[in-house]
Write an enzyme that holds these catalytic residues in place. Structure first.
Site, short mmCIF file in Angstrom:
data_model
loop_
_atom_site.label_atom_id
_atom_site.label_comp_id
_atom_site.label_asym_id
_atom_site.label_seq_id
_atom_site.Cartn_x
_atom_site.Cartn_y
_atom_site.Cartn_z
N LYS A 81 8.97 -0.45 14.11
CA LYS A 81 9.68 0.04 13.07
C LYS A 81 10.79 1.55 12.62
O LYS A 81 12.37 1.11 11.90
CB LYS A 81 8.68 0.25 11.95
CG LYS A 81 7.82 -0.44 11.49
CD LYS A 81 6.22 -0.13 10.57
CE LYS A 81 5.17 -1.08 10.28
NZ LYS A 81 4.82 -0.36 8.98
N GLU B 148 -4.53 -6.78 14.28
CA GLU B 148 -4.31 -5.53 14.20
C GLU B 148 -5.47 -4.65 14.31
O GLU B 148 -5.27 -2.82 14.57
CB GLU B 148 -4.05 -5.34 12.96
CG GLU B 148 -2.81 -4.23 12.83
CD GLU B 148 -1.97 -4.57 11.03
OE1 GLU B 148 -0.19 -4.88 11.59
OE2 GLU B 148 -2.28 -3.98 10.11
N GLY C 35 -4.73 -2.18 4.77
CA GLY C 35 -3.36 -2.44 4.55
C GLY C 35 -4.54 -4.68 4.17
O GLY C 35 -4.44 -5.53 3.57
N ARG C 36 -5.51 -4.55 5.88
CA ARG C 36 -5.75 -6.59 6.11
C ARG C 36 -7.29 -6.01 5.67
O ARG C 36 -8.01 -7.33 5.33
CB ARG C 36 -5.64 -5.90 7.09
CG ARG C 36 -6.26 -5.12 8.20
CD ARG C 36 -6.45 -5.27 9.80
NE ARG C 36 -6.30 -3.90 10.71
CZ ARG C 36 -6.68 -3.12 10.67
NH1 ARG C 36 -5.05 -2.92 10.23
NH2 ARG C 36 -6.65 -1.97 11.72
N GLU D 18 10.44 -4.37 4.75
CA GLU D 18 10.75 -5.73 4.38
C GLU D 18 10.49 -6.34 2.57
O GLU D 18 10.99 -6.73 1.71
CB GLU D 18 9.87 -6.71 4.90
CG GLU D 18 9.91 -6.99 6.44
CD GLU D 18 9.02 -5.96 6.93
OE1 GLU D 18 9.31 -4.71 6.37
OE2 GLU D 18 9.15 -5.68 8.44
N LYS E 158 0.56 -1.24 0.24
CA LYS E 158 -0.43 0.14 -0.04
C LYS E 158 1.24 0.98 0.16
O LYS E 158 0.92 2.28 -1.07
CB LYS E 158 -1.01 -0.17 0.69
CG LYS E 158 -1.86 1.22 1.46
CD LYS E 158 -3.03 1.34 2.24
CE LYS E 158 -3.74 2.35 3.06
NZ LYS E 158 -4.37 2.15 4.06
N HIS F 170 -3.45 -33.26 18.26
CA HIS F 170 -2.61 -33.26 18.60
C HIS F 170 -1.48 -32.43 18.74
O HIS F 170 0.11 -32.88 18.98
CB HIS F 170 -2.15 -34.22 17.84
CG HIS F 170 -2.82 -35.21 17.13
ND1 HIS F 170 -3.09 -36.58 17.81
CD2 HIS F 170 -3.52 -35.22 16.19
CE1 HIS F 170 -4.58 -37.74 17.14
NE2 HIS F 170 -4.12 -36.67 15.80
O1 F6P Z 1 2.15 -4.17 10.21
C1 F6P Z 1 2.37 -3.13 10.28
C2 F6P Z 1 1.43 -2.55 8.12
O2 F6P Z 1 0.90 -1.18 7.91
C3 F6P Z 1 -0.64 -3.77 7.49
O3 F6P Z 1 -0.90 -2.66 8.64
C4 F6P Z 1 0.47 -3.86 6.67
O4 F6P Z 1 -0.65 -4.10 5.68
C5 F6P Z 1 1.52 -3.64 6.48
O5 F6P Z 1 2.26 -3.28 6.86
C6 F6P Z 1 2.00 -3.93 5.27
O6 F6P Z 1 2.21 -2.14 4.33
P1 F6P Z 1 2.23 -2.38 3.09
O7 F6P Z 1 1.37 -2.96 2.19
O8 F6P Z 1 2.48 -0.70 2.97
O9 F6P Z 1 3.37 -2.65 2.58
#
Ligand code: F6P
Length: 518
Positions: A486, A327, A241-242, A188, A182, A358
């Site tokens: 972060k 979240e 995002g979610r 990452e 987003k 199990h």
């Molecule tokens: O972990 C926080 C967060 O902002 C989530 O809400 C989101 O889904 C994820 O990081 C990834 O964010 P982005 O889509 O901006 O890379």
């Protein structure tokens, strides 16, 4: 930040009434409580309920001005006040959405159609994390579990082993990299995308940027990164995002398990949206599921919610719902910033059944606290071994009944005697074999694992979370808590690379920066 006013939950007139209703309500599985919603059956018979339940809920929702808030959600009102934006994921599954959504949906479908008809790209590497990852993993595993003609790999973690595994053995000429983010700033995702670019360059791919598509709410940044505009699919800041699976974020699923899966997911979610909007409270699945969850957490004090998903194709539903619930609801202040003095979001955890039986079901059956369980299962299987499915169903129903009924010491004693133990041994062992029972659960039955049913299931939980957010009085659409870590990680990363160590770190952090620095 948008100004809103709210009464703290414990000061609402209807709150003590709700708590008393819950605490006095029996678990009464002989009074069936089934709700049909968008093709799903939600069985709440094994949750606490009494004749006062519906009345108590209605009072609470009325005091919280629920109807207006639900309307605002669907109308694109500012439901996320700390970020001053709507949370308009329901628009993404409208059959006739606003023009910009329709346009982007068309672009995604056209891209999938063209790519399929050219039989282009044997491999898809989907790079994204959190909400930009779990939905795609879930959909592709659910509907591609038996293999697909395109390979899909997912790379989320900053751990270099993840990108190494994601690219290993693939032919770069045949590989499309999807960058789903987003923000287009997530550490990452940007690092992993960079490694993928280097991999393509090392393979002497003549135009590596043609091997990328980006899905983002920040198209300018994607363009600046080098991705051509025709390979950028956008969504909007009002899509959390979610909640983004419904947007172009699903493109990798379209390329892998087909665009009909995307359409099916959307129509199932839309059907659940309509149910949530129109069904009366006593028959409204998201509302009833939400209120039982709230009763378990805030009135009965259960600290967690277990997800027992009796379908191995839905293993990724667990992290998907963990993010959705925790979240969204892992907050301790209301939308005005006042402390919420009742416990909010439970820890959500789980594993597919029967593996879970199990692994940790011992704790659920005989641990000191236990946890409410959501059992999720499909009535009909998609394989040819009816015998397996019958046993899977039997386990699911049996575990639910065992959690509810338990076993008394006397019953255990009698069984021990029947098994040939003498009275002394039977008595001693009975203490270990008794089970308290009385543990609440919900059973959700999908007719079959179709995209429609999964879409409906995801929307059921989305709306459940929304209702709980309203009652707790918090904003379920922000996630400020993830920011601090972060920021600290950026500083520590520099210190691990040799920058002076910030004296504000505690001694242990300093020790490890010194020990691990490169
Ligand atoms: O972990 C926080 C967060 O902002 C989530 O809400 C989101 O889904 C994820 O990081 C990834 O964010 P982005 O889509 O901006 O890379």
């Amino acid at each position: 930040m948008t100004k809103t006013t709210i009464t703290p939950l414990h000061l609402l007139k209807s709150w003590p009434q709700f708590v008393a209703t819950v605490q006095n309500a029996p678990l009464n599985p002989n009074s069936l409580r089934l709700i049909e919603a968008a093709g799903l059956t939600v069985d709440l018979s094994t949750q606490r309920c009494s004749s006062k339940w519906q009345h108590a809920i209605c009072n609470l929702l009325t005091e919280r001005n629920f109807d207006a808030q639900r309307q605002a959600l669907f109308a694109g009102g500012i439901c996320n006040p700390t970020e001053n934006r709507p949370a308009w994921h329901t628009m993404l599954r409208e059959p006739q959405p606003i023009a910009e959504v329709a346009e982007e949906r068309k672009r995604v479908l056209e891209f999938v159609r063209r790519t399929d008809s050219d039989r282009q790209w044997h491999n898809i590497v989907h790079i994204g994390i959190g909400g930009s990852d779990w939905g795609v993993r879930l959909a592709t595993q659910a509907f591609g579990y038996a293999g697909t003609w395109r390979n899909i790999r997912y790379v989320a973690n900053i751990d270099g082993h993840a990108i190494e595994a994601g690219l290993a053995g693939l032919d770069p000429r045949e590989t499309l990299i999807v960058i789903a983010t987003k923000s287009f700033t997530t550490a990452e995702t940007m690092e992993n995308a960079q490694r993928a670019l280097e991999w393509l360059k090392a393979a002497k791919i003549s135009n590596p940027m043609n091997h990328f598509i980006a899905v983002t709410a920040n198209p300018d940044a994607a363009h600046a990164w080098g991705i051509p505009p025709y390979h950028i699919f956008k969504f909007w800041d009002w899509v959390g995002g979610r909640f983004s699976l419904w947007s172009a974020v699903g493109v990798a699923a379209g390329l892998t398990v087909g665009s009909s899966v995307l359409a099916g997911l959307q129509s199932g979610a839309y059907a659940m949206d309509q149910h949530f909007l129109t069904a009366p409270i006593e028959n409204n699945a998201p509302i009833q599921l939400a209120m039982s969850g709230l009763a378990n957490r805030s009135a009965l004090g259960y600290g967690s919610l277990n997800l027992a998903v009796y379908d191995s194709r839905l293993a990724n539903l667990i992290p998907y719902l963990q993010q959705l619930e925790m979240e969204s609801l892992g907050k301790s202040v209301d939308i005005e910033g006042n402390p919420i003095i009742v416990p909010t979001s439970p820890v959500v955890w789980g594993m597919p059944g029967t593996d879970a039986q199990h692994t940790f079901f011992q704790w659920l059956h005989q641990g000191t606290e236990g946890a409410p369980v959501d059992f999720i299962v499909c009535a009909k299987e998609d394989h040819r071994w009816a015998n397996h499915h019958r046993q899977l169903l039997a386990h699911c129903l049996a575990q639910r009944e065992a959690l509810l009924n338990g076993k008394t010491e006397e019953e255990a004693y009698d069984e021990n005697i029947k098994a040939g133990l003498d009275s002394k041994e039977a008595k001693a062992l009975a203490k270990h074999r008794k089970q308290p029972g009385g543990r609440p659960s919900t059973l959700i039955v999908l007719p079959q694992l179709t995209p429609f049913a999964l879409g409906a299931l995801l929307a059921l939980y989305e709306h459940k979370v929304f209702v709980q957010g309203i009652v707790w009085g918090l904003n379920p659409f922000d996630q400020w808590g993830v920011e601090l870590g972060k920021v600290l990680a950026k500083g520590i990363d520099k210190e691990l690379s040799g920058a002076p160590i910030n004296s504000k770190h505690n001694e242990s952090t300093k020790y490890w920066i010194n020990k691990l620095k490169m």
